[in-house]
Design a protein around this motif. Structure first.
Motif, PDB file in Angstrom:
ATOM      1  N   ASN A 254       0.828  -1.201   0.000  1.00 54.63           N
ATOM      2  CA  ASN A 254       0.000   0.000   0.000  1.00 54.63           C
ATOM      3  C   ASN A 254       0.862   1.250   0.000  1.00 54.63           C
ATOM      4  O   ASN A 254       0.644   2.186  -0.782  1.00 54.63           O
ATOM      5  CB  ASN A 254      -0.920  -0.012   1.217  1.00 54.63           C
ATOM      6  CG  ASN A 254      -1.477   1.362   1.549  1.00 54.63           C
ATOM      7  OD1 ASN A 254      -0.911   2.081   2.389  1.00 54.63           O
ATOM      8  ND2 ASN A 254      -2.573   1.726   0.917  1.00 54.63           N
TER       9      ASN A 254
ATOM     10  N   TYR B  17       1.093   3.703  -3.349  1.00 56.24           N
ATOM     11  CA  TYR B  17       0.540   5.049  -3.181  1.00 56.24           C
ATOM     12  C   TYR B  17       1.604   6.107  -3.451  1.00 56.24           C
ATOM     13  O   TYR B  17       1.364   7.080  -4.165  1.00 56.24           O
ATOM     14  CB  TYR B  17      -0.031   5.219  -1.772  1.00 56.24           C
ATOM     15  CG  TYR B  17      -0.691   6.561  -1.562  1.00 56.24           C
ATOM     16  CD1 TYR B  17      -2.003   6.768  -1.952  1.00 56.24           C
ATOM     17  CD2 TYR B  17       0.004   7.620  -0.978  1.00 56.24           C
ATOM     18  CE1 TYR B  17      -2.621   7.995  -1.773  1.00 56.24           C
ATOM     19  CE2 TYR B  17      -0.600   8.846  -0.789  1.00 56.24           C
ATOM     20  CZ  TYR B  17      -1.906   9.028  -1.190  1.00 56.24           C
ATOM     21  OH  TYR B  17      -2.504  10.250  -1.020  1.00 56.24           O
TER      22      TYR B  17
ATOM     23  N   SER C  64       2.487   6.319  -7.111  1.00 52.49           N
ATOM     24  CA  SER C  64       1.441   6.942  -7.923  1.00 52.49           C
ATOM     25  C   SER C  64       1.609   8.455  -8.002  1.00 52.49           C
ATOM     26  O   SER C  64       1.195   9.089  -8.981  1.00 52.49           O
ATOM     27  CB  SER C  64       0.061   6.615  -7.350  1.00 52.49           C
ATOM     28  OG  SER C  64      -0.191   7.339  -6.150  1.00 52.49           O
TER      29      SER C  64
ATOM     30  N   VAL D 155      -8.998   9.335  -4.945  1.00 53.79           N
ATOM     31  CA  VAL D 155      -9.169   7.943  -5.360  1.00 53.79           C
ATOM     32  C   VAL D 155      -8.951   6.978  -4.198  1.00 53.79           C
ATOM     33  O   VAL D 155      -9.603   5.931  -4.124  1.00 53.79           O
ATOM     34  CB  VAL D 155      -8.208   7.609  -6.521  1.00 53.79           C
ATOM     35  CG1 VAL D 155      -8.318   6.136  -6.914  1.00 53.79           C
ATOM     36  CG2 VAL D 155      -8.504   8.492  -7.722  1.00 53.79           C
TER      37      VAL D 155
ATOM     38  N   LEU E 254     -11.541   4.949  -2.059  1.00 57.87           N
ATOM     39  CA  LEU E 254     -12.127   3.653  -2.385  1.00 57.87           C
ATOM     40  C   LEU E 254     -11.821   2.612  -1.309  1.00 57.87           C
ATOM     41  O   LEU E 254     -12.467   1.560  -1.258  1.00 57.87           O
ATOM     42  CB  LEU E 254     -11.595   3.149  -3.731  1.00 57.87           C
ATOM     43  CG  LEU E 254     -12.079   3.884  -4.979  1.00 57.87           C
ATOM     44  CD1 LEU E 254     -11.296   3.413  -6.194  1.00 57.87           C
ATOM     45  CD2 LEU E 254     -13.568   3.657  -5.183  1.00 57.87           C
ATOM     46  N   THR E 255     -10.851   2.893  -0.455  1.00 54.85           N
ATOM     47  CA  THR E 255     -10.459   1.930   0.579  1.00 54.85           C
ATOM     48  C   THR E 255     -11.637   1.449   1.426  1.00 54.85           C
ATOM     49  O   THR E 255     -11.816   0.242   1.612  1.00 54.85           O
ATOM     50  CB  THR E 255      -9.362   2.529   1.479  1.00 54.85           C
ATOM     51  OG1 THR E 255      -8.215   2.837   0.687  1.00 54.85           O
ATOM     52  CG2 THR E 255      -8.961   1.547   2.560  1.00 54.85           C
TER      53      THR E 255
ATOM     54  N   LEU F  63      -3.513   6.432 -11.704  1.00 57.38           N
ATOM     55  CA  LEU F  63      -4.837   6.147 -11.162  1.00 57.38           C
ATOM     56  C   LEU F  63      -4.953   4.673 -10.778  1.00 57.38           C
ATOM     57  O   LEU F  63      -5.479   4.331  -9.709  1.00 57.38           O
ATOM     58  CB  LEU F  63      -5.898   6.507 -12.197  1.00 57.38           C
ATOM     59  CG  LEU F  63      -7.350   6.569 -11.721  1.00 57.38           C
ATOM     60  CD1 LEU F  63      -7.539   7.672 -10.705  1.00 57.38           C
ATOM     61  CD2 LEU F  63      -8.271   6.759 -12.918  1.00 57.38           C
ATOM     62  N   VAL F  64      -4.451   3.804 -11.637  1.00 60.37           N
ATOM     63  CA  VAL F  64      -4.478   2.368 -11.358  1.00 60.37           C
ATOM     64  C   VAL F  64      -3.673   2.054 -10.087  1.00 60.37           C
ATOM     65  O   VAL F  64      -4.086   1.245  -9.257  1.00 60.37           O
ATOM     66  CB  VAL F  64      -3.925   1.571 -12.555  1.00 60.37           C
ATOM     67  CG1 VAL F  64      -3.707   0.115 -12.183  1.00 60.37           C
ATOM     68  CG2 VAL F  64      -4.875   1.676 -13.745  1.00 60.37           C
TER      69      VAL F  64
ATOM     70  N   VAL G  58      -5.693   2.862  -6.990  1.00 57.24           N
ATOM     71  CA  VAL G  58      -6.717   1.838  -6.765  1.00 57.24           C
ATOM     72  C   VAL G  58      -6.075   0.590  -6.155  1.00 57.24           C
ATOM     73  O   VAL G  58      -6.620  -0.013  -5.221  1.00 57.24           O
ATOM     74  CB  VAL G  58      -7.432   1.488  -8.084  1.00 57.24           C
ATOM     75  CG1 VAL G  58      -8.376   0.312  -7.879  1.00 57.24           C
ATOM     76  CG2 VAL G  58      -8.200   2.697  -8.615  1.00 57.24           C
TER      77      VAL G  58
ATOM     78  N   ALA H 226      -5.411   1.169  -2.522  1.00 56.37           N
ATOM     79  CA  ALA H 226      -6.620   1.033  -1.716  1.00 56.37           C
ATOM     80  C   ALA H 226      -6.949  -0.436  -1.468  1.00 56.37           C
ATOM     81  O   ALA H 226      -7.314  -0.830  -0.351  1.00 56.37           O
ATOM     82  CB  ALA H 226      -7.790   1.732  -2.408  1.00 56.37           C
ATOM     83  N   ILE H 227      -6.814  -1.259  -2.501  1.00 56.33           N
ATOM     84  CA  ILE H 227      -7.079  -2.690  -2.359  1.00 56.33           C
ATOM     85  C   ILE H 227      -6.095  -3.317  -1.378  1.00 56.33           C
ATOM     86  O   ILE H 227      -6.467  -4.123  -0.515  1.00 56.33           O
ATOM     87  CB  ILE H 227      -6.997  -3.387  -3.729  1.00 56.33           C
ATOM     88  CG1 ILE H 227      -8.125  -2.894  -4.643  1.00 56.33           C
ATOM     89  CG2 ILE H 227      -7.073  -4.904  -3.570  1.00 56.33           C
ATOM     90  CD1 ILE H 227      -8.016  -3.403  -6.071  1.00 56.33           C
TER      91      ILE H 227
END
Length: 318
Positions: free
Chosen positions: A88, A92, A95, A107, A110-111, A164-165, A168, A171-172
């Motif tokens: 994570n 992050y 990004s 974004v 989304l977590t 952006l990916v 995401v 967050a996952i």
């Protein structure tokens, strides 16, 4: 599979989760200052090292070092939690090379969505209509709150899509860490889980960075670095303990308050560091969205649920 179930001390658990959110809304301010003098990998490795050293006497006194042997019984789950938290941080921060911090912050919200559905699918946690209503209000509020940033997000160029990916994925990965730690607490106290993850994070990040940068820090900068490390320990220990007492979906919803707390902290700290911190300029609609986020979070966290039966006893962390 035996699944972890909460102890039922809901108010105590929610208080610990909210304390974690308060701290997580403060730590980014310290990061914003520290990255002016230290690269992100050195900062991460140092934080993991110091946090691990601070945790060592805490959990060794409460549980004994022998408790670490229990991790050998769940090697896959332990690796999943480690990859989740360390991954994570890495994704992050990477990004931010491609998209603006504002876009990444929007974004990353989304977590809670991934935590929510993870709690529902893995732990079979009940979620009432009131909680769904609260979560819906929260999502709409986040959309309004970050609305002033949308133009800046769309103006980004180059590798915007890749950035952006990555957010995401970040967050996952945090949701993966969140849910795997909750399951690990069937056999390991949260302090032990964190100690092992911090040790792995130190091994992963510090060699990538430049430890020599630490020798150039002055007293104020060293103090800020140490405070960020201490807060890291407090926040994750409090969060780990919260998972013993309240459902993952409820604590996940409370995490959504973190960006609002960070915004407020930025405004408080900005006068002291005017060249480094710039508070976000929000219009009336954005502030209305902030209020919706707070209201939705409270509905999601405090909505009544049916009592659970046959709960698995929590670890002795109370």
């Amino acid at each position: 599979m035996i699944r972890h179930t909460p102890s039922g001390r809901r108010l105590f658990g929610l208080s610990l989760a909210f304390l974690s959110s308060l701290i997580w809304g403060t730590i980014p301010i310290l990061w914003k200052l520290l990255v002016q003098w230290i690269d992100v990998y050195t900062l991460a490795g140092t934080r993991f090292l110091v946090a691990g050293l601070l945790l060592l006497p805490i959990f060794s006194r409460r549980h004994g070092l022998s408790v670490l042997r229990k991790a050998a019984g769940l090697p896959v789950l332990m690796c999943v939690a480690t990859v989740g938290l360390c991954g994570n941080y890495f994704t992050y921060m990477t990004s931010l090379r491609f998209i603006s911090p504002g876009a990444a912050q929007a974004v990353i919200q989304l977590t809670p969505v991934f935590v929510l559905f993870g709690g529902l699918l893995i732990f079979r946690e009940p979620f009432t209509r009131m909680q769904w209503l609260g979560f819906s209000i929260l999502v709409v509020g986040l959309g309004l709150f970050f609305r002033p940033r949308y133009d800046a997000m769309m103006a980004d160029s180059g590798m915007y899509g890749w950035g952006l990916v990555l957010v995401v994925i970040a967050a996952i990965l945090w949701a993966v860490y969140f849910l795997s730690q909750k399951q690990l607490q069937l056999v390991l106290p949260p302090e032990a889980v964190l100690f092992l993850i911090y040790g792995a994070g130190f091994v992963i990040f510090l060699p990538i960075g430049d430890p020599g940068q630490l020798t150039a820090l002055d007293a104020v900068q060293i103090t800020l670095l140490f405070v960020s490390c201490v807060l890291t320990v407090i926040s994750y220990v409090a969060f780990g303990l919260a998972l013993n007492h309240v459902e993952a979906s409820r604590t996940g919803v409370l995490v959504a308050l973190t960006p609002l707390i960070a915004m407020a902290n930025t405004r408080v700290w900005a006068p002291f560091f005017p060249d480094l911190l710039k508070p976000d300029q929000l219009d009336g609609l954005a502030w209305f969205g902030a209020g919706m986020v707070v209201a939705g979070s409270m509905l999601g966290a405090l909505g009544t649920i049916k009592p659970q039966t046959a709960a698995v006893p929590a670890t002795d962390n109370d």
